[in-house]
Design a protein around this motif. Structure first.
Motif, PDB file in Angstrom:
ATOM      1  N   ASP A  54       0.824  -1.210   0.000  1.00 50.16           N
ATOM      2  CA  ASP A  54       0.000   0.000   0.000  1.00 50.16           C
ATOM      3  C   ASP A  54       0.857   1.259   0.000  1.00 50.16           C
ATOM      4  O   ASP A  54       0.418   2.307  -0.482  1.00 50.16           O
ATOM      5  CB  ASP A  54      -0.915   0.017   1.229  1.00 50.16           C
ATOM      6  CG  ASP A  54      -1.911  -1.117   1.216  1.00 50.16           C
ATOM      7  OD1 ASP A  54      -2.953  -0.981   0.549  1.00 50.16           O
ATOM      8  OD2 ASP A  54      -1.651  -2.149   1.875  1.00 50.16           O
ATOM      9  N   LEU A  55       2.074   1.146   0.559  1.00 43.56           N
ATOM     10  CA  LEU A  55       2.897   2.333   0.746  1.00 43.56           C
ATOM     11  C   LEU A  55       4.376   1.968   0.714  1.00 43.56           C
ATOM     12  O   LEU A  55       4.793   0.988   1.336  1.00 43.56           O
ATOM     13  CB  LEU A  55       2.566   2.987   2.093  1.00 43.56           C
ATOM     14  CG  LEU A  55       3.343   4.244   2.476  1.00 43.56           C
ATOM     15  CD1 LEU A  55       3.010   5.410   1.537  1.00 43.56           C
ATOM     16  CD2 LEU A  55       3.047   4.635   3.923  1.00 43.56           C
ATOM     17  N   ILE A  56       5.155   2.782   0.011  1.00 44.83           N
ATOM     18  CA  ILE A  56       6.616   2.699   0.022  1.00 44.83           C
ATOM     19  C   ILE A  56       7.145   3.995   0.625  1.00 44.83           C
ATOM     20  O   ILE A  56       6.744   5.093   0.220  1.00 44.83           O
ATOM     21  CB  ILE A  56       7.187   2.516  -1.397  1.00 44.83           C
ATOM     22  CG1 ILE A  56       6.686   1.209  -2.015  1.00 44.83           C
ATOM     23  CG2 ILE A  56       8.716   2.543  -1.371  1.00 44.83           C
ATOM     24  CD1 ILE A  56       7.000   1.066  -3.495  1.00 44.83           C
ATOM     25  N   VAL A  57       8.033   3.859   1.621  1.00 47.19           N
ATOM     26  CA  VAL A  57       8.625   5.019   2.296  1.00 47.19           C
ATOM     27  C   VAL A  57      10.138   4.961   2.092  1.00 47.19           C
ATOM     28  O   VAL A  57      10.839   4.216   2.780  1.00 47.19           O
ATOM     29  CB  VAL A  57       8.293   5.033   3.795  1.00 47.19           C
ATOM     30  CG1 VAL A  57       8.915   6.263   4.464  1.00 47.19           C
ATOM     31  CG2 VAL A  57       6.780   5.007   4.019  1.00 47.19           C
ATOM     32  N   PRO A  58      10.674   5.723   1.139  1.00 46.61           N
ATOM     33  CA  PRO A  58      12.123   5.737   0.941  1.00 46.61           C
ATOM     34  C   PRO A  58      12.782   6.726   1.887  1.00 46.61           C
ATOM     35  O   PRO A  58      12.261   7.827   2.126  1.00 46.61           O
ATOM     36  CB  PRO A  58      12.257   6.195  -0.518  1.00 46.61           C
ATOM     37  CG  PRO A  58      11.069   7.068  -0.740  1.00 46.61           C
ATOM     38  CD  PRO A  58       9.969   6.545   0.151  1.00 46.61           C
ATOM     39  N   HIS A  59      13.933   6.345   2.436  1.00 50.21           N
ATOM     40  CA  HIS A  59      14.723   7.301   3.227  1.00 50.21           C
ATOM     41  C   HIS A  59      16.199   7.003   2.988  1.00 50.21           C
ATOM     42  O   HIS A  59      16.902   6.488   3.853  1.00 50.21           O
ATOM     43  CB  HIS A  59      14.364   7.219   4.712  1.00 50.21           C
ATOM     44  CG  HIS A  59      14.800   8.449   5.456  1.00 50.21           C
ATOM     45  ND1 HIS A  59      14.204   9.673   5.249  1.00 50.21           N
ATOM     46  CD2 HIS A  59      15.788   8.655   6.360  1.00 50.21           C
ATOM     47  CE1 HIS A  59      14.797  10.580   6.014  1.00 50.21           C
ATOM     48  NE2 HIS A  59      15.773   9.988   6.683  1.00 50.21           N
ATOM     49  N   TRP A  60      16.645   7.327   1.765  1.00 51.72           N
ATOM     50  CA  TRP A  60      17.989   6.994   1.312  1.00 51.72           C
ATOM     51  C   TRP A  60      18.591   8.233   0.658  1.00 51.72           C
ATOM     52  O   TRP A  60      18.195   8.623  -0.433  1.00 51.72           O
ATOM     53  CB  TRP A  60      17.931   5.857   0.296  1.00 51.72           C
ATOM     54  CG  TRP A  60      19.239   5.169   0.073  1.00 51.72           C
ATOM     55  CD1 TRP A  60      20.361   5.684  -0.537  1.00 51.72           C
ATOM     56  CD2 TRP A  60      19.566   3.838   0.459  1.00 51.72           C
ATOM     57  NE1 TRP A  60      21.360   4.745  -0.554  1.00 51.72           N
ATOM     58  CE2 TRP A  60      20.895   3.601   0.057  1.00 51.72           C
ATOM     59  CE3 TRP A  60      18.861   2.807   1.106  1.00 51.72           C
ATOM     60  CZ2 TRP A  60      21.549   2.397   0.265  1.00 51.72           C
ATOM     61  CZ3 TRP A  60      19.491   1.610   1.321  1.00 51.72           C
ATOM     62  CH2 TRP A  60      20.821   1.399   0.910  1.00 51.72           C
ATOM     63  N   THR A  61      19.562   8.850   1.344  1.00 52.38           N
ATOM     64  CA  THR A  61      20.159  10.086   0.847  1.00 52.38           C
ATOM     65  C   THR A  61      21.356   9.794  -0.041  1.00 52.38           C
ATOM     66  O   THR A  61      22.246   9.023   0.329  1.00 52.38           O
ATOM     67  CB  THR A  61      20.598  10.979   2.012  1.00 52.38           C
ATOM     68  OG1 THR A  61      19.480  11.248   2.853  1.00 52.38           O
ATOM     69  CG2 THR A  61      21.158  12.301   1.505  1.00 52.38           C
ATOM     70  N   MET A  62      21.376  10.431  -1.207  1.00 55.81           N
ATOM     71  CA  MET A  62      22.446  10.290  -2.194  1.00 55.81           C
ATOM     72  C   MET A  62      22.598   8.814  -2.599  1.00 55.81           C
ATOM     73  O   MET A  62      21.618   8.092  -2.659  1.00 55.81           O
ATOM     74  CB  MET A  62      23.751  10.919  -1.682  1.00 55.81           C
ATOM     75  CG  MET A  62      23.628  12.426  -1.502  1.00 55.81           C
ATOM     76  SD  MET A  62      25.149  13.245  -0.960  1.00 55.81           S
ATOM     77  CE  MET A  62      25.164  12.859   0.799  1.00 55.81           C
ATOM     78  N   GLY A  63      23.809   8.382  -2.880  1.00 57.46           N
ATOM     79  CA  GLY A  63      24.015   7.001  -3.293  1.00 57.46           C
ATOM     80  C   GLY A  63      23.671   6.777  -4.752  1.00 57.46           C
ATOM     81  O   GLY A  63      23.323   7.689  -5.499  1.00 57.46           O
ATOM     82  N   GLU A  64      23.785   5.519  -5.157  1.00 55.23           N
ATOM     83  CA  GLU A  64      23.449   5.104  -6.509  1.00 55.23           C
ATOM     84  C   GLU A  64      22.497   3.917  -6.441  1.00 55.23           C
ATOM     85  O   GLU A  64      22.506   3.154  -5.469  1.00 55.23           O
ATOM     86  CB  GLU A  64      24.709   4.713  -7.286  1.00 55.23           C
ATOM     87  CG  GLU A  64      25.665   5.876  -7.510  1.00 55.23           C
ATOM     88  CD  GLU A  64      26.872   5.487  -8.341  1.00 55.23           C
ATOM     89  OE1 GLU A  64      26.955   4.306  -8.751  1.00 55.23           O
ATOM     90  OE2 GLU A  64      27.724   6.366  -8.579  1.00 55.23           O
ATOM     91  N   VAL A  81       0.227   2.155  -5.663  1.00 56.84           N
ATOM     92  CA  VAL A  81       0.969   2.127  -4.405  1.00 56.84           C
ATOM     93  C   VAL A  81       1.436   3.542  -4.066  1.00 56.84           C
ATOM     94  O   VAL A  81       1.925   4.272  -4.931  1.00 56.84           O
ATOM     95  CB  VAL A  81       2.188   1.187  -4.516  1.00 56.84           C
ATOM     96  CG1 VAL A  81       2.996   1.187  -3.225  1.00 56.84           C
ATOM     97  CG2 VAL A  81       1.729  -0.221  -4.868  1.00 56.84           C
ATOM     98  N   GLY A  82       1.275   3.955  -2.804  1.00 59.26           N
ATOM     99  CA  GLY A  82       1.689   5.285  -2.388  1.00 59.26           C
ATOM    100  C   GLY A  82       3.193   5.378  -2.203  1.00 59.26           C
ATOM    101  O   GLY A  82       3.859   4.395  -1.879  1.00 59.26           O
ATOM    102  N   LEU A  83       3.723   6.586  -2.382  1.00 67.86           N
ATOM    103  CA  LEU A  83       5.131   6.868  -2.136  1.00 67.86           C
ATOM    104  C   LEU A  83       5.200   8.126  -1.291  1.00 67.86           C
ATOM    105  O   LEU A  83       4.681   9.180  -1.691  1.00 67.86           O
ATOM    106  CB  LEU A  83       5.879   7.084  -3.454  1.00 67.86           C
ATOM    107  CG  LEU A  83       7.395   7.267  -3.359  1.00 67.86           C
ATOM    108  CD1 LEU A  83       8.071   5.934  -3.024  1.00 67.86           C
ATOM    109  CD2 LEU A  83       7.962   7.822  -4.670  1.00 67.86           C
ATOM    110  N   ALA A  84       5.825   8.035  -0.111  1.00 66.52           N
ATOM    111  CA  ALA A  84       5.849   9.175   0.801  1.00 66.52           C
ATOM    112  C   ALA A  84       7.170   9.210   1.544  1.00 66.52           C
ATOM    113  O   ALA A  84       7.643   8.181   2.033  1.00 66.52           O
ATOM    114  CB  ALA A  84       4.695   9.088   1.798  1.00 66.52           C
ATOM    115  N   GLY A  85       7.760  10.395   1.640  1.00 59.84           N
ATOM    116  CA  GLY A  85       9.025  10.508   2.338  1.00 59.84           C
ATOM    117  C   GLY A  85       9.357  11.949   2.638  1.00 59.84           C
ATOM    118  O   GLY A  85       8.555  12.863   2.419  1.00 59.84           O
TER     119      GLY A  85
END
Length: 249
Positions: A54-64, A81-85
């Motif tokens: 239902d939901l994806i929460v990304p918390h990834w700064t920079m990177g590849e 699907v929701g995306l929230a961060g």
């Protein structure tokens, strides 16, 4: 019935991604979500699993990130699907991947004065009731200057300049702090607040994130009875409608 959320954290340690992920886990569990927390981008490798969320929460700064993983997330969000961060964990991720920026609605470019700038967050009256009841509030943190998609619906802003710099020779601007966006059937939510765990734990900030999570996740239910979208990522003659993505990397 419980809804399902995936939090993926990592990247630059300065944003305390592990601590912020635990705060987000707590918010979501209080809202009756099953929550999976991962510190590995391989969590984006299973396209069908992502579409079941239902939901994806990304918390990834920079990177590849492998291009395929971004396309998997994109297709999941297009399906509903929701995306929230927040902060750099969503809109300073994977600086070389413009598809991620196109999907999320913007990208960080500067924070004049660095951490410790005192500024106002101004709630914007709009067609969205998402921040109904909130009033303007003060933050001491990084003030994000963003390049953002003009299609986003801006729910809160902050005024630049506060700190002197080359940007101050331009006119005064109200920079988005909170926005929503559509990506196919999916709902996107972003807040630039959240440089560290103590900022995310501010009552106003955590409540904004709570509402954003619920708003984004609700899109999955609304998409259930809609016909599937069929957008291709390359113009390779496969009879799918070309989305404009995939040619830039």
């Amino acid at each position: 019935m419980k809804r399902n959320a995936l939090i993926v954290w990592g990247g630059w340690d300065g944003h305390q991604p592990d601590q912020v992920a635990e705060i987000f886990r707590g918010i979501l569990e209080e809202e009756n979500f099953n929550v999976e927390v991962s510190n590995n981008l391989e969590s984006y490798s299973d396209s069908e699993k992502l579409k079941s969320l239902d939901l994806i929460v990304p918390h990834w700064t920079m990177g590849e990130i492998p291009k395929k993983y971004v396309l998997n997330v994109s297709e999941a969000v297009m399906s509903g699907v929701g995306l929230a961060g927040c902060h750099g964990g969503m809109c300073d991720s994977f600086r070389n991947n413009v598809d991620w920026q196109f999907m999320t609605g913007g990208n960080w470019v500067a924070h004049p004065g660095n951490d410790g700038v005192e500024y106002m967050v101004n709630i914007k009256h709009s067609s969205s009731p998402l921040l109904e009841g909130f009033t303007d509030f003060k933050v001491v943190s990084e003030q994000y200057y963003l390049h953002f998609d003009p299609a986003v619906e801006v729910l809160a802003t902050t005024r630049f300049p506060i700190v002197d710099g080359p940007h101050a020779f331009n006119k005064v601007v109200d920079m988005p702090v909170v926005w929503t966006k559509r990506w196919g059937y999916g709902r996107i939510f972003y807040s630039s607040l959240g440089h560290s765990a103590n900022v995310v734990n501010m009552p106003e900030v955590s409540q904004i994130m709570q509402r954003g999570f619920l708003y984004a996740a609700e899109g999955k239910k609304l998409a259930q009875n809609l016909p599937p979208l069929d957008y291709g990522t390359t113009g390779n003659g496969n009879r799918r409608s070309y989305s404009g993505m995939g040619d830039s990397q």
